[in-house]
Design a protein around this motif. Structure first.
Motif, PDB file in Angstrom:
ATOM      1  N   LEU A 164       0.841  -1.188   0.000  1.00  0.00           N
ATOM      2  CA  LEU A 164       0.000   0.000   0.000  1.00  0.00           C
ATOM      3  C   LEU A 164       0.878   1.241   0.000  1.00  0.00           C
ATOM      4  O   LEU A 164       1.945   1.230   0.605  1.00  0.00           O
ATOM      5  CB  LEU A 164      -0.896   0.032   1.243  1.00  0.00           C
ATOM      6  CG  LEU A 164      -1.768  -1.183   1.542  1.00  0.00           C
ATOM      7  CD1 LEU A 164      -2.445  -1.012   2.887  1.00  0.00           C
ATOM      8  CD2 LEU A 164      -2.793  -1.390   0.449  1.00  0.00           C
ATOM      9  N   LYS A 165       0.410   2.301  -0.651  1.00  0.00           N
ATOM     10  CA  LYS A 165       1.100   3.590  -0.591  1.00  0.00           C
ATOM     11  C   LYS A 165       0.183   4.575   0.100  1.00  0.00           C
ATOM     12  O   LYS A 165      -0.936   4.830  -0.345  1.00  0.00           O
ATOM     13  CB  LYS A 165       1.448   4.082  -1.997  1.00  0.00           C
ATOM     14  CG  LYS A 165       2.365   5.292  -1.971  1.00  0.00           C
ATOM     15  CD  LYS A 165       2.870   5.649  -3.347  1.00  0.00           C
ATOM     16  CE  LYS A 165       3.919   6.749  -3.288  1.00  0.00           C
ATOM     17  NZ  LYS A 165       3.521   7.933  -2.560  1.00  0.00           N
ATOM     18  N   VAL A 166       0.654   5.085   1.229  1.00  0.00           N
ATOM     19  CA  VAL A 166      -0.124   6.035   2.030  1.00  0.00           C
ATOM     20  C   VAL A 166       0.705   7.301   2.152  1.00  0.00           C
ATOM     21  O   VAL A 166       1.624   7.374   2.963  1.00  0.00           O
ATOM     22  CB  VAL A 166      -0.456   5.462   3.425  1.00  0.00           C
ATOM     23  CG1 VAL A 166      -1.319   6.433   4.215  1.00  0.00           C
ATOM     24  CG2 VAL A 166      -1.142   4.115   3.305  1.00  0.00           C
TER      25      VAL A 166
ATOM     26  N   PRO B 284       3.635   9.603   1.717  1.00  0.00           N
ATOM     27  CA  PRO B 284       5.030   9.270   1.378  1.00  0.00           C
ATOM     28  C   PRO B 284       5.455   7.877   1.845  1.00  0.00           C
ATOM     29  O   PRO B 284       6.572   7.447   1.600  1.00  0.00           O
ATOM     30  CB  PRO B 284       5.818  10.349   2.131  1.00  0.00           C
ATOM     31  CG  PRO B 284       4.976  10.663   3.313  1.00  0.00           C
ATOM     32  CD  PRO B 284       3.546  10.517   2.861  1.00  0.00           C
ATOM     33  N   PHE B 285       4.560   7.145   2.533  1.00  0.00           N
ATOM     34  CA  PHE B 285       4.904   5.853   3.122  1.00  0.00           C
ATOM     35  C   PHE B 285       4.477   4.699   2.223  1.00  0.00           C
ATOM     36  O   PHE B 285       3.456   4.758   1.544  1.00  0.00           O
ATOM     37  CB  PHE B 285       4.225   5.682   4.487  1.00  0.00           C
ATOM     38  CG  PHE B 285       4.627   6.693   5.507  1.00  0.00           C
ATOM     39  CD1 PHE B 285       5.761   6.510   6.276  1.00  0.00           C
ATOM     40  CD2 PHE B 285       3.871   7.835   5.696  1.00  0.00           C
ATOM     41  CE1 PHE B 285       6.139   7.449   7.221  1.00  0.00           C
ATOM     42  CE2 PHE B 285       4.234   8.783   6.641  1.00  0.00           C
ATOM     43  CZ  PHE B 285       5.372   8.593   7.403  1.00  0.00           C
ATOM     44  N   TYR B 286       5.283   3.641   2.248  1.00  0.00           N
ATOM     45  CA  TYR B 286       4.914   2.373   1.627  1.00  0.00           C
ATOM     46  C   TYR B 286       4.698   1.372   2.752  1.00  0.00           C
ATOM     47  O   TYR B 286       5.562   1.212   3.617  1.00  0.00           O
ATOM     48  CB  TYR B 286       6.023   1.887   0.692  1.00  0.00           C
ATOM     49  CG  TYR B 286       6.228   2.785  -0.501  1.00  0.00           C
ATOM     50  CD1 TYR B 286       5.575   2.535  -1.700  1.00  0.00           C
ATOM     51  CD2 TYR B 286       7.070   3.895  -0.422  1.00  0.00           C
ATOM     52  CE1 TYR B 286       5.758   3.363  -2.802  1.00  0.00           C
ATOM     53  CE2 TYR B 286       7.253   4.727  -1.519  1.00  0.00           C
ATOM     54  CZ  TYR B 286       6.597   4.447  -2.706  1.00  0.00           C
ATOM     55  OH  TYR B 286       6.765   5.280  -3.782  1.00  0.00           O
TER      56      TYR B 286
ATOM     57  N   SER C 118       3.373  -2.560   3.979  1.00  0.00           N
ATOM     58  CA  SER C 118       3.072  -3.945   3.642  1.00  0.00           C
ATOM     59  C   SER C 118       2.558  -4.652   4.894  1.00  0.00           C
ATOM     60  O   SER C 118       3.346  -5.146   5.704  1.00  0.00           O
ATOM     61  CB  SER C 118       4.333  -4.640   3.112  1.00  0.00           C
ATOM     62  OG  SER C 118       4.061  -5.990   2.843  1.00  0.00           O
TER      63      SER C 118
ATOM     64  N   VAL D 112       6.995  -0.868   7.058  1.00  0.00           N
ATOM     65  CA  VAL D 112       6.754   0.505   6.597  1.00  0.00           C
ATOM     66  C   VAL D 112       8.067   1.077   6.086  1.00  0.00           C
ATOM     67  O   VAL D 112       9.090   0.990   6.767  1.00  0.00           O
ATOM     68  CB  VAL D 112       6.191   1.389   7.741  1.00  0.00           C
ATOM     69  CG1 VAL D 112       5.912   2.793   7.230  1.00  0.00           C
ATOM     70  CG2 VAL D 112       4.937   0.772   8.331  1.00  0.00           C
ATOM     71  N   TRP D 113       8.049   1.647   4.874  1.00  0.00           N
ATOM     72  CA  TRP D 113       9.226   2.274   4.275  1.00  0.00           C
ATOM     73  C   TRP D 113       8.949   3.745   4.024  1.00  0.00           C
ATOM     74  O   TRP D 113       7.859   4.109   3.570  1.00  0.00           O
ATOM     75  CB  TRP D 113       9.588   1.632   2.938  1.00  0.00           C
ATOM     76  CG  TRP D 113       9.961   0.185   3.010  1.00  0.00           C
ATOM     77  CD1 TRP D 113      11.204  -0.340   3.214  1.00  0.00           C
ATOM     78  CD2 TRP D 113       9.094  -0.932   2.856  1.00  0.00           C
ATOM     79  NE1 TRP D 113      11.160  -1.703   3.195  1.00  0.00           N
ATOM     80  CE2 TRP D 113       9.872  -2.097   2.976  1.00  0.00           C
ATOM     81  CE3 TRP D 113       7.715  -1.061   2.639  1.00  0.00           C
ATOM     82  CZ2 TRP D 113       9.332  -3.378   2.875  1.00  0.00           C
ATOM     83  CZ3 TRP D 113       7.184  -2.335   2.539  1.00  0.00           C
ATOM     84  CH2 TRP D 113       7.984  -3.468   2.655  1.00  0.00           C
ATOM     85  N   LEU D 114       9.931   4.571   4.308  1.00  0.00           N
ATOM     86  CA  LEU D 114       9.847   6.000   4.017  1.00  0.00           C
ATOM     87  C   LEU D 114      11.113   6.416   3.267  1.00  0.00           C
ATOM     88  O   LEU D 114      12.164   6.599   3.875  1.00  0.00           O
ATOM     89  CB  LEU D 114       9.705   6.826   5.305  1.00  0.00           C
ATOM     90  CG  LEU D 114       9.719   8.348   5.123  1.00  0.00           C
ATOM     91  CD1 LEU D 114       8.551   8.813   4.269  1.00  0.00           C
ATOM     92  CD2 LEU D 114       9.723   9.040   6.484  1.00  0.00           C
TER      93      LEU D 114
ATOM     94  N   LYS E  46      13.252   2.196   7.354  1.00  0.00           N
ATOM     95  CA  LYS E  46      12.464   0.968   7.295  1.00  0.00           C
ATOM     96  C   LYS E  46      12.053   0.589   8.715  1.00  0.00           C
ATOM     97  O   LYS E  46      12.877   0.592   9.627  1.00  0.00           O
ATOM     98  CB  LYS E  46      13.273  -0.173   6.688  1.00  0.00           C
ATOM     99  CG  LYS E  46      13.727   0.081   5.271  1.00  0.00           C
ATOM    100  CD  LYS E  46      14.392  -1.146   4.670  1.00  0.00           C
ATOM    101  CE  LYS E  46      15.769  -1.351   5.226  1.00  0.00           C
ATOM    102  NZ  LYS E  46      16.520  -2.417   4.521  1.00  0.00           N
TER     103      LYS E  46
END
Length: 197
Positions: free
Chosen positions: A1-3, A5-7, A9, A44-46, A55
């Protein structure tokens, strides 16, 4: 999911499901109970301007026993890693935190005791050639048991609370995209602050 600027999973895992035939690990009176452990978690990735990445993995172990409510627990797990990319260098810091009551993967201590572990790591991964790299890091860790938990006449906190510090070096060689060889060297020391020995 992309929320924004965050990705993200998200996932949910069923890590245990069935009958524990000896809940308290006693040799004589062995009590059985139905148990389920579910772990909801998310990665969560930024990304930061193509020069950095944060991460995070956040999760909970939800441990449920049908009859023995004393064995139920909620165990949070958090791991955060920040990376900065500088041409041939990747600088990183990482913090891993766990607050758990699960049994350790250890045949000597089978009690379910509440313990906190917090490990901080910082290092530099250097790309020496297109196929070789060198990772140098330092690590500081702390493990603390609940002060009220005891086993065979001694408190686990006095016996097992410890601080671990040291450093390591990892050399990597990647001959192909699917193959990596690693050589690891580490030096760590552990200090048991409450132990009389």
């Amino acid at each position: 999911l992309k929320v924004g600027p965050f990705y993200v999973s998200p996932r949910i895992q069923l890590t245990e499901f069935g009958v524990d035939t000896n809940v308290f690990n006693t040799p004589i009176v062995q009590l059985r109970d139905f148990t389920v452990t579910v772990r909801p978690s998310a990665d969560v990735w930024l990304p930061i301007a193509r020069r950095g990445l944060v991460k995070t993995n956040v999760g909970l172990d939800l441990v449920w026993y049908q009859q023995f409510a004393s064995e139920r627990s909620i165990d949070p797990l958090v791991n955060v890693r920040g990376e900065a990319y500088l041409r041939r260098f990747t600088v990183y810091v990482e913090n891993a935190f766990a607050n758990t009551r699960q049994r350790r993967d250890n045949l000597e201590i089978d009690a379910r005791s509440r313990r906190l572990s917090n490990t901080f790591t910082a290092g530099v991964d250097m790309r020496l050639t297109p196929k070789t790299s060198l990772d140098v890091y330092g690590r500081l860790g702390k493990l603390e048991y609940d002060a009220d938990d005891s086993l065979i006449g001694s408190t686990l906190a006095e016996t097992l609370n410890r601080t671990t510090r040291g450093f390591g070096v990892v050399g990597r060689y990647r001959p192909t995209v699917l193959t990596t060889f690693e050589l690891l060297a580490e030096r760590f020391e552990e200090r048991f602050a409450l132990s009389p020995e």
